[in-house]
Design a protein around this motif. Structure first.
Motif, PDB file in Angstrom:
ATOM      1  N   PHE A 138       7.567  -6.817  -5.777  1.00 58.06           N
ATOM      2  CA  PHE A 138       7.255  -5.816  -4.772  1.00 58.06           C
ATOM      3  C   PHE A 138       5.744  -5.668  -4.624  1.00 58.06           C
ATOM      4  CE2 PHE A 138       7.504  -2.066  -2.296  1.00 58.06           C
ATOM      5  CZ  PHE A 138       6.575  -1.180  -2.800  1.00 58.06           C
ATOM      6  N   VAL A 139       5.306  -5.468  -3.373  1.00 57.49           N
ATOM      7  CA  VAL A 139       3.892  -5.244  -3.091  1.00 57.49           C
ATOM      8  C   VAL A 139       3.675  -3.862  -2.483  1.00 57.49           C
ATOM      9  CG1 VAL A 139       1.895  -6.011  -1.754  1.00 57.49           C
ATOM     10  CG2 VAL A 139       3.427  -7.708  -2.787  1.00 57.49           C
ATOM     11  N   ALA A 140       4.365  -3.603  -1.373  1.00 55.18           N
ATOM     12  CA  ALA A 140       4.147  -2.348  -0.658  1.00 55.18           C
ATOM     13  C   ALA A 140       5.314  -2.092   0.282  1.00 55.18           C
ATOM     14  CB  ALA A 140       2.846  -2.407   0.139  1.00 55.18           C
ATOM     15  N   ALA A 141       5.491  -0.830   0.650  1.00 57.31           N
ATOM     16  CA  ALA A 141       6.548  -0.479   1.589  1.00 57.31           C
ATOM     17  C   ALA A 141       6.118   0.728   2.409  1.00 57.31           C
ATOM     18  CB  ALA A 141       7.855  -0.182   0.856  1.00 57.31           C
ATOM     19  N   VAL A 142       6.698   0.823   3.600  1.00 57.96           N
ATOM     20  CA  VAL A 142       6.336   1.914   4.508  1.00 57.96           C
ATOM     21  C   VAL A 142       7.580   2.407   5.233  1.00 57.96           C
ATOM     22  CG1 VAL A 142       5.727   0.295   6.382  1.00 57.96           C
ATOM     23  CG2 VAL A 142       4.741   2.601   6.360  1.00 57.96           C
ATOM     24  N   ILE A 143       7.653   3.714   5.409  1.00 57.89           N
ATOM     25  CA  ILE A 143       8.706   4.317   6.204  1.00 57.89           C
ATOM     26  C   ILE A 143       8.073   4.927   7.456  1.00 57.89           C
ATOM     27  CG2 ILE A 143      10.279   4.718   4.286  1.00 57.89           C
ATOM     28  CD1 ILE A 143       9.235   7.553   4.062  1.00 57.89           C
ATOM     29  N   ASP A 144       8.887   5.495   8.328  1.00 58.81           N
ATOM     30  CA  ASP A 144       8.345   6.014   9.583  1.00 58.81           C
ATOM     31  C   ASP A 144       7.263   7.067   9.343  1.00 58.81           C
ATOM     32  OD1 ASP A 144      11.582   5.921  11.240  1.00 58.81           O
ATOM     33  OD2 ASP A 144      10.022   4.398  11.016  1.00 58.81           O
ATOM     34  N   SER A 145       7.430   7.858   8.292  1.00 59.92           N
ATOM     35  CA  SER A 145       6.528   8.994   8.068  1.00 59.92           C
ATOM     36  C   SER A 145       5.352   8.672   7.168  1.00 59.92           C
ATOM     37  CB  SER A 145       7.307  10.168   7.481  1.00 59.92           C
ATOM     38  OG  SER A 145       7.942   9.784   6.286  1.00 59.92           O
ATOM     39  N   GLY A 146       5.283   7.462   6.638  1.00 55.31           N
ATOM     40  CA  GLY A 146       4.150   7.127   5.788  1.00 55.31           C
ATOM     41  C   GLY A 146       4.455   6.052   4.766  1.00 55.31           C
ATOM     42  N   THR A 147       3.463   5.806   3.916  1.00 48.67           N
ATOM     43  CA  THR A 147       3.607   4.744   2.927  1.00 48.67           C
ATOM     44  C   THR A 147       4.298   5.253   1.667  1.00 48.67           C
ATOM     45  OG1 THR A 147       1.432   5.207   1.994  1.00 48.67           O
ATOM     46  CG2 THR A 147       1.528   3.605   3.775  1.00 48.67           C
ATOM     47  N   LEU A 148       4.927   4.325   0.976  1.00 48.23           N
ATOM     48  CA  LEU A 148       5.506   4.575  -0.334  1.00 48.23           C
ATOM     49  C   LEU A 148       4.523   4.052  -1.386  1.00 48.23           C
ATOM     50  CD1 LEU A 148       9.093   3.539   0.731  1.00 48.23           C
ATOM     51  CD2 LEU A 148       8.336   5.854   0.126  1.00 48.23           C
ATOM     52  N   PRO A 149       4.705   4.390  -2.653  1.00 48.17           N
ATOM     53  CA  PRO A 149       3.742   3.947  -3.671  1.00 48.17           C
ATOM     54  C   PRO A 149       3.602   2.429  -3.721  1.00 48.17           C
ATOM     55  CG  PRO A 149       5.081   5.724  -4.542  1.00 48.17           C
ATOM     56  CD  PRO A 149       5.678   5.364  -3.211  1.00 48.17           C
ATOM     57  N   TYR A 150       2.373   1.979  -3.867  1.00 45.80           N
ATOM     58  CA  TYR A 150       2.082   0.556  -3.947  1.00 45.80           C
ATOM     59  C   TYR A 150       2.322   0.023  -5.351  1.00 45.80           C
ATOM     60  CZ  TYR A 150      -0.439   1.013   0.518  1.00 45.80           C
ATOM     61  OH  TYR A 150      -0.784   1.227   1.832  1.00 45.80           O
ATOM     62  N   ALA A 151       2.458  -1.279  -5.440  1.00 49.10           N
ATOM     63  CA  ALA A 151       2.444  -1.928  -6.743  1.00 49.10           C
ATOM     64  C   ALA A 151       1.070  -1.692  -7.365  1.00 49.10           C
ATOM     65  CB  ALA A 151       2.716  -3.419  -6.596  1.00 49.10           C
ATOM     66  N   VAL A 185      13.083   1.091   6.119  1.00 49.08           N
ATOM     67  CA  VAL A 185      11.945   0.803   5.256  1.00 49.08           C
ATOM     68  C   VAL A 185      11.493  -0.624   5.553  1.00 49.08           C
ATOM     69  CG1 VAL A 185      11.105   0.617   2.891  1.00 49.08           C
ATOM     70  CG2 VAL A 185      12.924   2.263   3.439  1.00 49.08           C
ATOM     71  N   MET A 186      10.210  -0.798   5.731  1.00 51.29           N
ATOM     72  CA  MET A 186       9.656  -2.152   5.870  1.00 51.29           C
ATOM     73  C   MET A 186       8.797  -2.417   4.648  1.00 51.29           C
ATOM     74  SD  MET A 186       8.955  -2.577   9.946  1.00 51.29           S
ATOM     75  CE  MET A 186       9.006  -4.370   9.802  1.00 51.29           C
ATOM     76  N   GLY A 187       9.070  -3.516   3.995  1.00 58.25           N
ATOM     77  CA  GLY A 187       8.379  -3.823   2.759  1.00 58.25           C
ATOM     78  C   GLY A 187       7.742  -5.199   2.773  1.00 58.25           C
ATOM     79  N   TRP A 188       6.785  -5.355   1.876  1.00 57.78           N
ATOM     80  CA  TRP A 188       6.176  -6.660   1.624  1.00 57.78           C
ATOM     81  C   TRP A 188       6.407  -7.023   0.157  1.00 57.78           C
ATOM     82  CZ3 TRP A 188       4.180  -9.925   5.176  1.00 57.78           C
ATOM     83  CH2 TRP A 188       3.842  -9.414   6.426  1.00 57.78           C
ATOM     84  N   PHE A 189       6.820  -8.245  -0.058  1.00 57.76           N
ATOM     85  CA  PHE A 189       7.008  -8.793  -1.387  1.00 57.76           C
ATOM     86  C   PHE A 189       6.209 -10.080  -1.460  1.00 57.76           C
ATOM     87  CE2 PHE A 189      10.498  -6.244  -3.197  1.00 57.76           C
ATOM     88  CZ  PHE A 189      10.881  -5.533  -2.082  1.00 57.76           C
ATOM     89  N   ARG A 190       5.996 -10.579  -2.666  1.00 54.05           N
ATOM     90  CA  ARG A 190       5.322 -11.861  -2.814  1.00 54.05           C
ATOM     91  C   ARG A 190       5.923 -12.625  -3.985  1.00 54.05           C
ATOM     92  NH1 ARG A 190      -0.700  -9.870  -4.873  1.00 54.05           N
ATOM     93  NH2 ARG A 190      -0.072  -9.193  -6.989  1.00 54.05           N
ATOM     94  N   GLN A 191       5.787 -13.941  -3.892  1.00 56.03           N
ATOM     95  CA  GLN A 191       6.308 -14.800  -4.946  1.00 56.03           C
ATOM     96  C   GLN A 191       5.322 -15.917  -5.199  1.00 56.03           C
ATOM     97  OE1 GLN A 191      10.306 -16.255  -4.344  1.00 56.03           O
ATOM     98  NE2 GLN A 191      10.543 -16.671  -6.528  1.00 56.03           N
TER      99      GLN A 191
END
Length: 123
Positions: free
Chosen positions: A47-60, A33-39
């Motif tokens: 948490f901001v967003a995350a993606v797996i090989d097959s697609g995106t996961l739910p966004y913030a 899983v590759m994710g983006w976070f912010r502070q």
């Protein structure tokens, strides 16, 4: 050991766009899983967003409809396209990676982190 390097941050006016990149080295992140976070200053990392090989996961909820996460496994790189930016999006943005099976929206479940890139949105 995995190294993550973010780029693409900067100063932008409200309503503008930025595209962040996260380049990984050390091993392939296929299967991660590759994710983006912010502070933001004086706030917890979120948490901001995350993606797996097959697609995106739910966004913030705060970025849904404005931000788009993607990945290019051939380049071992993840991206975060940010549109309709507003001053509340000002923060240091971090890229992170974790094996599948972890809780993808929890920062403590990520094994690898980049150094962060500053995004500043002026009003």
């Amino acid at each position: 050991q995995v190294q993550l390097v973010e780029s693409g941050g900067g100063l932008v006016q409200a309503g503008g766009s930025l595209r962040l990149s996260c380049a990984a080295s050390g091993r392939t992140l296929r299967g991660y899983v590759m994710g983006w976070f912010r502070q933001a200053p004086e706030k917890e990392r979120e948490f901001v967003a995350a993606v797996i090989d097959s697609g995106t996961l739910p966004y913030a909820d705060s970025v849904k409809g404005r931000f788009t996460i993607s990945r290019d496994n051939a380049k071992n790189t993840a991206y975060l396209q940010m549109n309709s930016l507003n001053p509340e999006d000002t923060a240091v943005y971090y890229c992170a990676a974790t094996p599948l099976g972890r809780t993808w929206y929890k920062s403590q479940d990520y094994d690898y982190w980049g150094q962060g890139t500053q995004v500043t949105v002026s009003s």
